[in-house]
Design an enzyme around this catalytic site. Structure first.
Site, PDB file in Angstrom:
ATOM      1  N   SER A 293       0.784  -1.241   0.000  1.00  0.00           N
ATOM      2  CA  SER A 293       0.000   0.000   0.000  1.00  0.00           C
ATOM      3  C   SER A 293       0.810   1.283   0.000  1.00  0.00           C
ATOM      4  O   SER A 293       0.258   2.343  -0.289  1.00  0.00           O
ATOM      5  CB  SER A 293      -0.915   0.017   1.214  1.00  0.00           C
TER       6      SER A 293
HETATM    7  C1  59J Z   1      -2.821  -7.729   3.786  1.00  0.00           C
HETATM    8  C2  59J Z   1      -1.654  -8.327   0.935  1.00  0.00           C
HETATM    9  C3  59J Z   1      -0.955  -9.970  -0.704  1.00  0.00           C
HETATM   10  C4  59J Z   1      -0.712  -9.995  -2.165  1.00  0.00           C
HETATM   11  C5  59J Z   1      -3.837  -8.651   3.576  1.00  0.00           C
HETATM   12  C6  59J Z   1      -2.220  -7.612   5.006  1.00  0.00           C
HETATM   13  C7  59J Z   1      -2.936  -8.596  -1.154  1.00  0.00           C
HETATM   14  C8  59J Z   1      -2.994  -9.179  -2.465  1.00  0.00           C
HETATM   15  C9  59J Z   1      -2.001 -10.586  -4.188  1.00  0.00           C
HETATM   16  C10 59J Z   1      -4.225  -9.489   4.596  1.00  0.00           C
HETATM   17  C11 59J Z   1      -2.612  -8.433   6.041  1.00  0.00           C
HETATM   18  C12 59J Z   1      -3.614  -9.380   5.828  1.00  0.00           C
HETATM   19  C13 59J Z   1      -1.372  -9.739  -5.259  1.00  0.00           C
HETATM   20  S1  59J Z   1      -4.781  -4.240   5.963  1.00  0.00           S
HETATM   21  O1  59J Z   1      -1.292  -2.464   3.320  1.00  0.00           O
HETATM   22  O2  59J Z   1      -4.211  -5.415   2.137  1.00  0.00           O
HETATM   23  O3  59J Z   1      -1.096  -0.991   7.284  1.00  0.00           O
HETATM   24  O4  59J Z   1      -2.370  -0.575   8.906  1.00  0.00           O
HETATM   25  O5  59J Z   1      -0.651  -8.628   1.571  1.00  0.00           O
HETATM   26  O6  59J Z   1      -3.816  -7.818  -0.775  1.00  0.00           O
HETATM   27  O7  59J Z   1      -3.958  -8.974  -3.203  1.00  0.00           O
HETATM   28  O8  59J Z   1      -3.978 -10.192   6.835  1.00  0.00           O
HETATM   29  N1  59J Z   1      -2.990  -2.369   5.954  1.00  0.00           N
HETATM   30  N2  59J Z   1      -2.810  -4.555   3.631  1.00  0.00           N
HETATM   31  N3  59J Z   1      -2.511  -7.394   1.402  1.00  0.00           N
HETATM   32  N4  59J Z   1      -1.870  -8.924  -0.300  1.00  0.00           N
HETATM   33  N5  59J Z   1      -1.926  -9.895  -2.902  1.00  0.00           N
HETATM   34  C14 59J Z   1      -3.995  -2.965   5.130  1.00  0.00           C
HETATM   35  C15 59J Z   1      -3.464  -3.280   3.749  1.00  0.00           C
HETATM   36  C16 59J Z   1      -2.492  -2.195   3.452  1.00  0.00           C
HETATM   37  C17 59J Z   1      -3.190  -1.948   7.193  1.00  0.00           C
HETATM   38  C18 59J Z   1      -4.400  -2.321   7.978  1.00  0.00           C
HETATM   39  C19 59J Z   1      -5.039  -3.629   7.600  1.00  0.00           C
HETATM   40  C20 59J Z   1      -3.221  -5.535   2.775  1.00  0.00           C
HETATM   41  C21 59J Z   1      -5.392  -1.198   7.888  1.00  0.00           C
HETATM   42  C22 59J Z   1      -2.400  -6.807   2.712  1.00  0.00           C
HETATM   43  C23 59J Z   1      -2.159  -1.126   7.835  1.00  0.00           C
HETATM   44  O9  59J Z   1      -2.938  -1.062   3.315  1.00  0.00           O
END
Ligand code: 59J
Length: 577
Positions: A293
């Protein structure tokens, strides 16, 4: 009468003279015999006892300092104990004493001597303490002498280990800046003719054969105070979250200078006896990862640049997931219908994907590439990979979507920090520098870059990134009292050989401060936190807050958020509970 009587007197005198002369001649012969035959060995020994030699005169390697001139690597004069094996081999009686004083095993000494018996030089022990050197010389062992040399010392120890690197026993750079700038730091030994005595002590300097030339001093961009602070906070966070590793990078956004770069685990460059190769790794520059992200601001910037989106343009991210081909993109939860600003604030994968799917792949790629993603940061570090940003020509819808929220591309911490710095410096990604750089030099460099992103879009993205740190954002714990912070959290599943691994994450925070007129860009990575918390917002953001707070204060950067009711301050207090 008197005349005749005087004749014998004259004869007697003549005889006397003759006798004296003969005696003198005899004495000379005797002396010659004595010198050349009787005392030959003794005298020859005396003649050999003082001899003239050309010896090397070492010069010191250049000093490495931080940007304020604080020493980070200095050479101090020390003695090495050496021997002429041909002489020492004959002085067998002195071996036991010698090996005892030097702390060498007798068998080892004997074996080394045997191996070098045809040579005229061997080290017995290099870089010894001054007391030991004197003790050895007091033994007066034939063929054993001291050689002046220099020992490299790193005053900041493990705090600057990965930046500065180290030299080997021959003073040659092996890692870090010691390796990168070895040619400039290197000294050239001089030579002088000296008279030495029987046991190799210099008794007289005769002449200079060539001047010793010390190496050049190198001034780094690093600020030792920021380096210490980043080191301390990173180490504490890696420990408390029981993480595998971590990195922090701080850049000056105006000049591209690296003000701090630290990694965990680290090592003590002054004592490398128990060094593990994994500790040697300068992860911030050599290790690539999927940025997740933290890449979303660049997707948003690309969308704004099309002119079809604004901060308050609404995007429907219901029902919290999006099917693209056979894959499903998921959000942490269903955020409903939100504006672009909220996509960043809540970190919606679906929102970022929808933006990306509505702009051309080429444009998205262009924006990513223009801030230096997937390219060498210019750090000059040996072994820096260029990261990976595949060509948009090969992107299908699923790649367009996943790239928009940070998967399918890879970067180093240094490259990510540089991209964030570009969000502040007119969208121009200055190559980073570990050497101090003036603002004039930086301006000259900047003129070589054509900014792709408009100042208008950049300002909007920075403003949206402030909302991440405000109440309701994922990064409230990155807030710094008194300052406005623009930043982004990331929680990234690590990918292994068989795809993404459950319960194995990188916690990230990347940001800028002060947000009203950014001076610093900073990236924090905590690799595999194993505690209850593992989100970037929970694990990396607090490190960002503490290090950034100290850095802003140390650099005398004026606060831009003096209103005590300011939303980021409230968020900060809320985030602590
Ligand atoms: C995630 C991913 C992996 C790769 C998902 C993190 C994907 C995806 C395929 C599940 C933990 C989790 C290409 S979430 O970074 O969405 O920073 O405070 O690792 O989505 O499609 O149990 N961050 N993170 N995703 N993958 N592939 C959020 C988010 C982010 C947060 C929290 C909760 C993911 C708000 C991550 C943060 O913004």
């Amino acid at each position: 009468m008197s005349e005749s009587s005087s004749i014998p007197t004259y004869r007697g005198r003549r005889l006397l003279v003759l006798a004296v002369l003969s005696l003198a001649g005899l004495a000379l012969v005797a002396r010659a015999v004595d010198l050349q035959v009787v005392r030959k060995d003794f005298l020859q020994g005396q003649g050999d006892a003082r001899y003239s030699r050309v010896v090397s005169e070492p010069a010191h390697r250049g000093m490495i300092t931080d940007r304020l001139g604080e020493p980070l690597a200095i050479s101090t004069p020390v003695d090495s104990v050496w021997a002429n094996p041909q002489e020492l081999i004959l002085a067998r009686d002195s071996w036991p004493q010698l090996s005892r004083v030097l702390g060498l095993k007798r068998g080892v000494l004997a074996r080394q001597l045997a191996a070098k018996r045809d040579k005229e030089f061997m080290y017995l022990k290099r870089r010894v303490a001054p007391g030991l050197a004197q003790k050895v010389m007091a033994l007066e062992v034939p063929g054993v002498a001291l050689l002046p040399e220099y020992k490299r010392f790193y005053p900041a120890g493990e705090v600057t280990a990965h930046v500065v690197g180290f030299t080997n026993v021959d003073d040659e750079g092996q890692e870090g800046m010691e390796l990168v700038y070895d040619a400039r730091l290197k000294s050239i030994a001089g030579a002088k003719r000296v008279i030495k005595d029987r046991i190799g002590r210099v008794v007289e300097n005769v002449e200079r054969v060539s001047e010793p030339q010390p190496g050049e001093d190198i001034v780094l961009s690093i600020d030792r105070r920021l380096q210490y602070l980043a080191y301390r906070e990173l180490k504490a966070a890696v420990k408390s979250h029981r993480a595998d590793a971590g990195s922090v990078v701080i850049l000056d956004v105006r000049t591209g200078e690296v003000l701090a770069m630290v990694n965990q685990p680290a090592y003590n460059p002054n004592n490398r006896s128990k060094l593990k190769s994994s500790h040697l790794r300068n992860r911030a520059v050599t290790d690539v990862f999927e940025p997740g992200s933290t890449i979303k601001p660049f997707t948003v910037a690309a969308a704004l640049e099309t002119g079809r989106f604004n901060s308050n343009t609404v995007v429907d991210v219901r029902p919290g997931y999006l099917k693209v081909g056979r894959k499903t993109i998921r959000d942490f939860r269903d955020y409903g219908v939100i504006d672009v600003s909220t996509i960043l604030q809540k970190s919606s994968n679906v929102g970022a994907s929808k933006l990306a799917l509505s702009i051309s792949p080429e444009h998205l790629w262009q924006v990513f590439a223009s801030v230096g993603l997937g390219a060498d940061s210019g750090s000059g570090f040996p072994g820096e990979p260029s990261g990976l940003l595949t060509d948009f020509g090969a992107w299908h819808d699923i790649q367009r979507a996943t790239v928009s929220y940070g998967y399918g591309l890879s970067v180093t911490a240094m490259q990510l920090a540089r991209a964030y710095a570009a969000l502040a410096s007119d969208g121009r990604p200055l190559p980073v520098s570990f050497l101090r750089r003036s603002e004039a030099q930086a301006a000259e460099l900047a003129s070589l870059y054509e900014p792709v992103l408009s100042e208008n879009s950049l300002r909007k993205v920075r403003r949206m990134l402030e909302r991440v740190v405000e109440e309701g954002g994922t990064g409230t714990r990155a807030a710094v009292p008194g300052y406005r912070i623009a930043g982004k959290t990331g929680t990234v599943k690590k990918s292994g050989a068989g795809g993404y691994v459950e319960d194995s994450y990188l916690a990230l925070f990347a940001g800028l401060a002060p947000a009203s007129d950014p001076r610093l860009a900073m990236v924090v990575i905590i690799d595999e936190p194993r505690g209850e918390e593992y989100y970037g917002g929970a694990v990396a953001a607090p490190v960002f807050s503490r290090v950034m707070a100290g850095a802003l204060r140390m650099l005398d950067i004026p606060p831009d958020n003096v209103n005590p009711d300011a939303s980021q301050r409230l968020a900060f207090l809320g985030g602590k509970q």
